[in-house]
Design an enzyme around this catalytic site. Sequence first.
Site, PDB file in Angstrom:
ATOM      1  N   ASP A 146       0.879  -1.226   0.071  1.00  0.00           N
ATOM      2  CA  ASP A 146       0.009   0.075  -0.070  1.00  0.00           C
ATOM      3  C   ASP A 146       0.831   1.398  -0.091  1.00  0.00           C
ATOM      4  O   ASP A 146       0.741   2.286   0.846  1.00  0.00           O
ATOM      5  CB  ASP A 146      -0.846   0.043   1.134  1.00  0.00           C
ATOM      6  CG  ASP A 146      -1.868   1.174   1.149  1.00  0.00           C
ATOM      7  OD1 ASP A 146      -2.248   1.529  -0.075  1.00  0.00           O
ATOM      8  OD2 ASP A 146      -2.782   1.541   2.339  1.00  0.00           O
ATOM      9  N   HIS A 189      -2.418   0.327  12.265  1.00  0.00           N
ATOM     10  CA  HIS A 189      -2.359  -1.139  11.719  1.00  0.00           C
ATOM     11  C   HIS A 189      -0.890  -1.316  11.362  1.00  0.00           C
ATOM     12  O   HIS A 189       0.020  -0.374  11.224  1.00  0.00           O
ATOM     13  CB  HIS A 189      -3.170  -1.249  10.380  1.00  0.00           C
ATOM     14  CG  HIS A 189      -3.052  -0.284   9.270  1.00  0.00           C
ATOM     15  ND1 HIS A 189      -4.073   0.649   9.107  1.00  0.00           N
ATOM     16  CD2 HIS A 189      -2.153  -0.075   8.420  1.00  0.00           C
ATOM     17  CE1 HIS A 189      -3.712   1.490   8.236  1.00  0.00           C
ATOM     18  NE2 HIS A 189      -2.443   1.160   7.514  1.00  0.00           N
ATOM     19  N   GLN A 256      -2.813  -5.437   5.862  1.00  0.00           N
ATOM     20  CA  GLN A 256      -2.677  -4.245   6.827  1.00  0.00           C
ATOM     21  C   GLN A 256      -3.565  -4.714   7.999  1.00  0.00           C
ATOM     22  O   GLN A 256      -5.093  -4.602   7.695  1.00  0.00           O
ATOM     23  CB  GLN A 256      -3.227  -2.834   6.195  1.00  0.00           C
ATOM     24  CG  GLN A 256      -2.065  -2.382   5.468  1.00  0.00           C
ATOM     25  CD  GLN A 256      -2.788  -1.175   4.429  1.00  0.00           C
ATOM     26  OE1 GLN A 256      -3.656  -1.625   3.709  1.00  0.00           O
ATOM     27  NE2 GLN A 256      -2.083  -0.192   4.515  1.00  0.00           N
ATOM     28  N   ARG A 286       2.495  12.583  10.687  1.00  0.00           N
ATOM     29  CA  ARG A 286       0.913  12.384  10.097  1.00  0.00           C
ATOM     30  C   ARG A 286       0.607  11.155  10.510  1.00  0.00           C
ATOM     31  O   ARG A 286       0.875   9.849  10.759  1.00  0.00           O
ATOM     32  CB  ARG A 286       1.372  12.292   8.751  1.00  0.00           C
ATOM     33  CG  ARG A 286       0.292  12.072   7.772  1.00  0.00           C
ATOM     34  CD  ARG A 286       0.505  12.015   6.303  1.00  0.00           C
ATOM     35  NE  ARG A 286      -0.643  11.823   5.392  1.00  0.00           N
ATOM     36  CZ  ARG A 286      -1.328  10.639   5.410  1.00  0.00           C
ATOM     37  NH1 ARG A 286      -0.902   9.683   5.994  1.00  0.00           N
ATOM     38  NH2 ARG A 286      -2.226  10.499   4.473  1.00  0.00           N
ATOM     39  N   ASP A 288      -1.793   8.766  10.389  1.00  0.00           N
ATOM     40  CA  ASP A 288      -2.363   8.158   9.495  1.00  0.00           C
ATOM     41  C   ASP A 288      -3.646   7.584   9.922  1.00  0.00           C
ATOM     42  O   ASP A 288      -3.795   6.801  10.849  1.00  0.00           O
ATOM     43  CB  ASP A 288      -1.488   7.192   8.868  1.00  0.00           C
ATOM     44  CG  ASP A 288      -2.157   6.352   7.680  1.00  0.00           C
ATOM     45  OD1 ASP A 288      -2.189   6.915   6.690  1.00  0.00           O
ATOM     46  OD2 ASP A 288      -2.595   5.048   7.688  1.00  0.00           O
ATOM     47  N   GLU A 330      -4.745  12.865   9.739  1.00  0.00           N
ATOM     48  CA  GLU A 330      -5.218  12.620   8.444  1.00  0.00           C
ATOM     49  C   GLU A 330      -6.531  11.976   8.490  1.00  0.00           C
ATOM     50  O   GLU A 330      -6.761  10.813   8.876  1.00  0.00           O
ATOM     51  CB  GLU A 330      -4.390  11.623   7.833  1.00  0.00           C
ATOM     52  CG  GLU A 330      -4.475  11.196   6.339  1.00  0.00           C
ATOM     53  CD  GLU A 330      -5.224   9.948   5.872  1.00  0.00           C
ATOM     54  OE1 GLU A 330      -5.615   9.641   4.719  1.00  0.00           O
ATOM     55  OE2 GLU A 330      -5.146   9.049   7.109  1.00  0.00           O
ATOM     56  N   HIS A 394      -1.608  12.141  -2.153  1.00  0.00           N
ATOM     57  CA  HIS A 394      -0.889  10.911  -2.927  1.00  0.00           C
ATOM     58  C   HIS A 394      -2.063   9.981  -3.047  1.00  0.00           C
ATOM     59  O   HIS A 394      -1.952   8.915  -3.716  1.00  0.00           O
ATOM     60  CB  HIS A 394       0.160  10.276  -2.131  1.00  0.00           C
ATOM     61  CG  HIS A 394      -0.330   9.852  -1.015  1.00  0.00           C
ATOM     62  ND1 HIS A 394      -0.638  10.507   0.303  1.00  0.00           N
ATOM     63  CD2 HIS A 394      -0.571   8.616  -0.396  1.00  0.00           C
ATOM     64  CE1 HIS A 394      -1.008   9.632   1.035  1.00  0.00           C
ATOM     65  NE2 HIS A 394      -1.115   8.437   0.843  1.00  0.00           N
ATOM     66  N   ASP A 395      -3.193  10.329  -2.540  1.00  0.00           N
ATOM     67  CA  ASP A 395      -4.384   9.351  -2.677  1.00  0.00           C
ATOM     68  C   ASP A 395      -5.535   9.800  -3.503  1.00  0.00           C
ATOM     69  O   ASP A 395      -5.267  10.834  -4.325  1.00  0.00           O
ATOM     70  CB  ASP A 395      -5.133   9.257  -1.013  1.00  0.00           C
ATOM     71  CG  ASP A 395      -4.553   8.343  -0.307  1.00  0.00           C
ATOM     72  OD1 ASP A 395      -3.794   7.466  -0.436  1.00  0.00           O
ATOM     73  OD2 ASP A 395      -4.247   8.692   1.026  1.00  0.00           O
ATOM     74  N   ARG A 511      -4.925   4.637  -7.286  1.00  0.00           N
ATOM     75  CA  ARG A 511      -4.158   5.718  -6.888  1.00  0.00           C
ATOM     76  C   ARG A 511      -2.595   5.945  -7.529  1.00  0.00           C
ATOM     77  O   ARG A 511      -2.122   6.968  -7.384  1.00  0.00           O
ATOM     78  CB  ARG A 511      -4.058   5.823  -5.405  1.00  0.00           C
ATOM     79  CG  ARG A 511      -5.410   5.744  -4.842  1.00  0.00           C
ATOM     80  CD  ARG A 511      -5.290   5.689  -3.097  1.00  0.00           C
ATOM     81  NE  ARG A 511      -4.737   4.513  -2.957  1.00  0.00           N
ATOM     82  CZ  ARG A 511      -4.330   3.928  -1.649  1.00  0.00           C
ATOM     83  NH1 ARG A 511      -4.636   4.696  -0.620  1.00  0.00           N
ATOM     84  NH2 ARG A 511      -4.024   2.848  -1.263  1.00  0.00           N
TER      85      ARG A 511
HETATM   86  C1  GLC Z   1      -4.077   6.733   4.589  1.00  0.00           C
HETATM   87  C2  GLC Z   1      -2.959   6.855   3.506  1.00  0.00           C
HETATM   88  C3  GLC Z   1      -3.340   5.981   2.367  1.00  0.00           C
HETATM   89  C4  GLC Z   1      -3.395   4.293   2.937  1.00  0.00           C
HETATM   90  C5  GLC Z   1      -4.165   4.590   4.207  1.00  0.00           C
HETATM   91  C6  GLC Z   1      -4.066   3.057   4.766  1.00  0.00           C
HETATM   92  O1  GLC Z   1      -5.352   6.927   4.098  1.00  0.00           O
HETATM   93  O2  GLC Z   1      -3.079   8.100   3.045  1.00  0.00           O
HETATM   94  O3  GLC Z   1      -2.465   5.949   1.412  1.00  0.00           O
HETATM   95  O4  GLC Z   1      -4.055   3.525   1.979  1.00  0.00           O
HETATM   96  O5  GLC Z   1      -4.105   5.282   5.259  1.00  0.00           O
HETATM   97  O6  GLC Z   1      -2.680   3.202   5.368  1.00  0.00           O
HETATM   98  C1  GLC Z   2      -8.472   7.100   4.052  1.00  0.00           C
HETATM   99  C2  GLC Z   2     -10.102   7.611   3.577  1.00  0.00           C
HETATM  100  C3  GLC Z   2     -10.594   7.101   2.669  1.00  0.00           C
HETATM  101  C4  GLC Z   2      -9.394   7.111   1.607  1.00  0.00           C
HETATM  102  C5  GLC Z   2      -8.270   6.070   2.100  1.00  0.00           C
HETATM  103  C6  GLC Z   2      -7.082   5.844   1.260  1.00  0.00           C
HETATM  104  O1  GLC Z   2      -8.116   7.131   5.557  1.00  0.00           O
HETATM  105  O2  GLC Z   2     -10.758   7.411   4.956  1.00  0.00           O
HETATM  106  O3  GLC Z   2     -11.567   7.500   2.171  1.00  0.00           O
HETATM  107  O4  GLC Z   2      -9.745   6.643   0.253  1.00  0.00           O
HETATM  108  O5  GLC Z   2      -7.747   6.459   3.380  1.00  0.00           O
HETATM  109  O6  GLC Z   2      -7.100   6.256  -0.018  1.00  0.00           O
END
Ligand code: GLC
Ligand code: GLC
Length: 631
Positions: A146, A189, A256, A286, A288, A330, A394-395, A511
């Site tokens: 991921d 996770h 994860q 950050r 996450d 985040e 990046h998402d 992504r």
């Molecule tokens: C956050 C990250 C994303 C990742 C997810 C799980 O949303 O920005 O890239 O997939 O967390 O860790």
């Molecule tokens: C984030 C968000 C989800 C997003 C994903 C990763 O934590 O909750 O909407 O798309 O993780 O891209």
Amino acid sequence: MLSKEQQLKAAKSYVVAALTEAGVALEDDDGLAFRTRFEAQFPQLFQLFTTLYGEHDKCLEHLANLVVLAFKSWRDRADDLKELDQRREAQPDWFQSNQMLGAFCYVDRYAGNLTGLRNHVPYFQELGITYLHLMPFFDCPKENSDGGYAVSSYRHVRSDLGTMEDLRALSKDLREAGISLVVDFVFNHTSNEHEWALKAAADDPEYSGYYWIFEDRRMPDAFERTVREVFPDDHPGAFIQMEDGRWIWSTFHSFQWDLNYSNPAVFCAMAGEMLLLANQGVDLIRMDAVAFIWKRLGTTCESLPEAHLLLRAFNCVCRMAAPSLLFKSEAIVHPDEVVSYIAPEECPISYNPLLMALGWEALATRNVELIDQAIKRRQPIDPNCAWVNYVRSHDDIGWTFADEDAAELDILGFDHRLFLNAFYTNQFEGSFARGIPFQYNPKTGDCRVCGTTAALTGVEAGDTGGIDRIILLYGIAFSAGGIPLLALGDEVGQLNDHSYREKPSRAKDQRWVGRPMRPDALYDQRHDKTTTAGKIFARMTQLIAARRAAPGLAGNAIKSFATENPHVLGYVRSGDGQDVCVLANFSDDPQEIPADQFLEMAPRMTDLITGEPFHVRTSVTLTAHQILWLT
Ligand code: GLC
Ligand code: GLC
């Protein structure tokens, strides 16, 4: 029954005894500095910890271990970091400055490895970057991780990216260049290859307790009745089956595994990993996927009250052992939930997913109603905190506006999202955008959008408004308050990268289309204004310079400015005696703002971006997609 005060006193003696037993000297310099912070934080930490874990029979023991851990981490903290701690304590609002500019990139995709990245520090400095977020670079599963968000160990850098020494060397270079290092703390996770996960998979009872594992489907079924599917393409529901037949919680990908924070041992273990990160010279972490860290049956298991208590407790630990470390949240969720994490005691810094999404929304509709409403209603936060304003991450881009806000403007949230998804994935006639759909869920109709800024604004499609739209959106991110964040490569107009489709471990994760390699060829053209890259770069650097010279853009205070034109967004930023009136035209045609709107302003104003003078008494006309910072 002991009173609260007596309980606190007893707990404190217990902890101090544990410190003594661990050979901690509280009388030398380190000890005294720690002692002051311990005295200041302990009452709060005790309260939070006992609220979360009071029922646990080893609650106090865990709390004492935690404080011992904090002390040892403080003792091991390098002198230059301790100096930084002092500087930040003397100037706690350092991140509110208009000199702040954030950027993010992948270590491997931008520079090969950590050492390679050191060579780019002069460029970062030249651009004016003061905050650099590196996507996760720790040990992770080889095939699919991921994008590094499945961490196997915080104690080892992924071997192809370097070593912990390289990390410290980079962080030192950055610090000397005035750039704060931002790293993810993926604390919801671990990967399934983390040593805790391996032990849990081998049925070790202690480590099985680090995760949410059930023997059969009864509890998973019960939980899944109320939780959302985040990555439905990967697996339905929230649980996956382990090799031995048991079921384990995995909100994101099947590799994860969600940590079980109802177990105090997990909190303490992760606090240890967090402090380790802090001592490598990381300035900001950050947090996450912060919304997911606490689970309770019968709820959505997102943003529960305990998630906030956990953050506060982590924060207390930092204030004791690594006081300059700050948290950034985040939470890409409903706007009410996003703001719920923003507080000096929780996350003083937060992504602003609403303003981000609504900038794109306004580009598609050419109408600023929703974004204007958000500026009026959803931007105010504690003055000691800051938004991170960005154009894309990046998402994926998710349309996280509140349906109830949209309804007031007679917009149906569900239908509007369908439109936006169609528009940005080029399934709407006349669209300039070339995005890719992500995680379409046929059960709910939900879907999100991926792509680079140049691809989504029309540069990729060859639309004449493309470059202007990039500057429009970044012009908003750079002026709307807090810390603006640049996706490195966007400043030269990087395009979508479709090569992920050839890599089986990435093919299903769209992504990656928005995570291209450093666009070397475009960077080479950046000083040539006859090229698209050169045009974008020149205007981006112009924006950055204008921001740095505008004290009015510091801080977060923002006021909506009525433009009396549905295509033009207006807001005023004020600071240090300067008012900056930002006007942004989202339409494809010139738009006028009547002179009456400017009656309270000086008759002659200047656009900070280009230096162009404006006589506002005779109305202001913006060209298509133009953004002005008038003062
Ligand atoms: C956050 C990250 C994303 C990742 C997810 C799980 O949303 O920005 O890239 O997939 O967390 O860790
Ligand atoms: C984030 C968000 C989800 C997003 C994903 C990763 O934590 O909750 O909407 O798309 O993780 O891209």
